[in-house]
Design a protein around this motif. Sequence first.
Motif, PDB file in Angstrom:
ATOM      1  N   ARG A 163       0.836  -1.209   0.000  1.00 37.99           N
ATOM      2  CA  ARG A 163       0.000   0.000   0.000  1.00 37.99           C
ATOM      3  C   ARG A 163       0.868   1.255   0.000  1.00 37.99           C
ATOM      4  N   VAL A 164       1.838   1.300   0.906  1.00 40.93           N
ATOM      5  CA  VAL A 164       2.719   2.471   1.021  1.00 40.93           C
ATOM      6  C   VAL A 164       3.580   2.622  -0.236  1.00 40.93           C
ATOM      7  N   SER A 165       4.011   1.516  -0.797  1.00 45.90           N
ATOM      8  CA  SER A 165       4.826   1.556  -2.010  1.00 45.90           C
ATOM      9  C   SER A 165       4.041   2.102  -3.200  1.00 45.90           C
ATOM     10  N   ALA A 166       2.772   1.718  -3.305  1.00 46.05           N
ATOM     11  CA  ALA A 166       1.931   2.260  -4.386  1.00 46.05           C
ATOM     12  C   ALA A 166       1.777   3.769  -4.216  1.00 46.05           C
ATOM     13  N   LEU A 167       1.597   4.211  -2.979  1.00 48.07           N
ATOM     14  CA  LEU A 167       1.503   5.652  -2.703  1.00 48.07           C
ATOM     15  C   LEU A 167       2.800   6.365  -3.077  1.00 48.07           C
ATOM     16  N   LEU A 168       3.937   5.733  -2.786  1.00 51.03           N
ATOM     17  CA  LEU A 168       5.232   6.313  -3.133  1.00 51.03           C
ATOM     18  C   LEU A 168       5.344   6.494  -4.648  1.00 51.03           C
TER      19      LEU A 168
END
Length: 187
Positions: A163-168
């Motif tokens: 999830r955080v990687s997609a946001l990044l």
Amino acid sequence: MSEFKDYQQAQLLLEQHELYISPAEVHGTISGLLACGLNIEESEYLGLLSDVFNEGQKFDSSIREFCVELYKQVSTRFNDGEFQFELYLPREDESLQDQAEALISWIAGFLLGFGLKRKDYGTLSADVKEVINDFSEITKLDTRFDETEDDQQALHEVIEYTRVSALLCFAEMGKESQLTTTSKTIH
């Protein structure tokens, strides 16, 4: 993830239209398209999705509505500034194996969507390259889990990393594309 259609209902909808893909994969593909900086009109992304998932045939109205809803929600969540973006996966009360398989489908979809529009990986930042490499590795994970608290925690950590990687990726590339499009429109 109450805004999304129930995962099982979404799966049935897709299967009723002979689309043997998971809702997670559709959501992941849309997320990948947006995260790589794609800023397109409805007819264009629906065309891309139908090319990939429906052999180029136009979607039935209910599938089209489902895709439009997912696209709007992903776009809104990516842009809300409060990091509310979530992966579309089965509920946490589903088996860990079902959740893990959906996660792998989501990541495969993300990589597909990202790759559809991002051909030059050489220009990616080191962080985004690492995400793409990590996502490729995650798709190779074994999805058989014991229903233990440790396994549940481990899966939750991989989901949160994803999830955080997609946001990044969106923060680095998606917002840049939207700013460029907005500035072109203003002038």
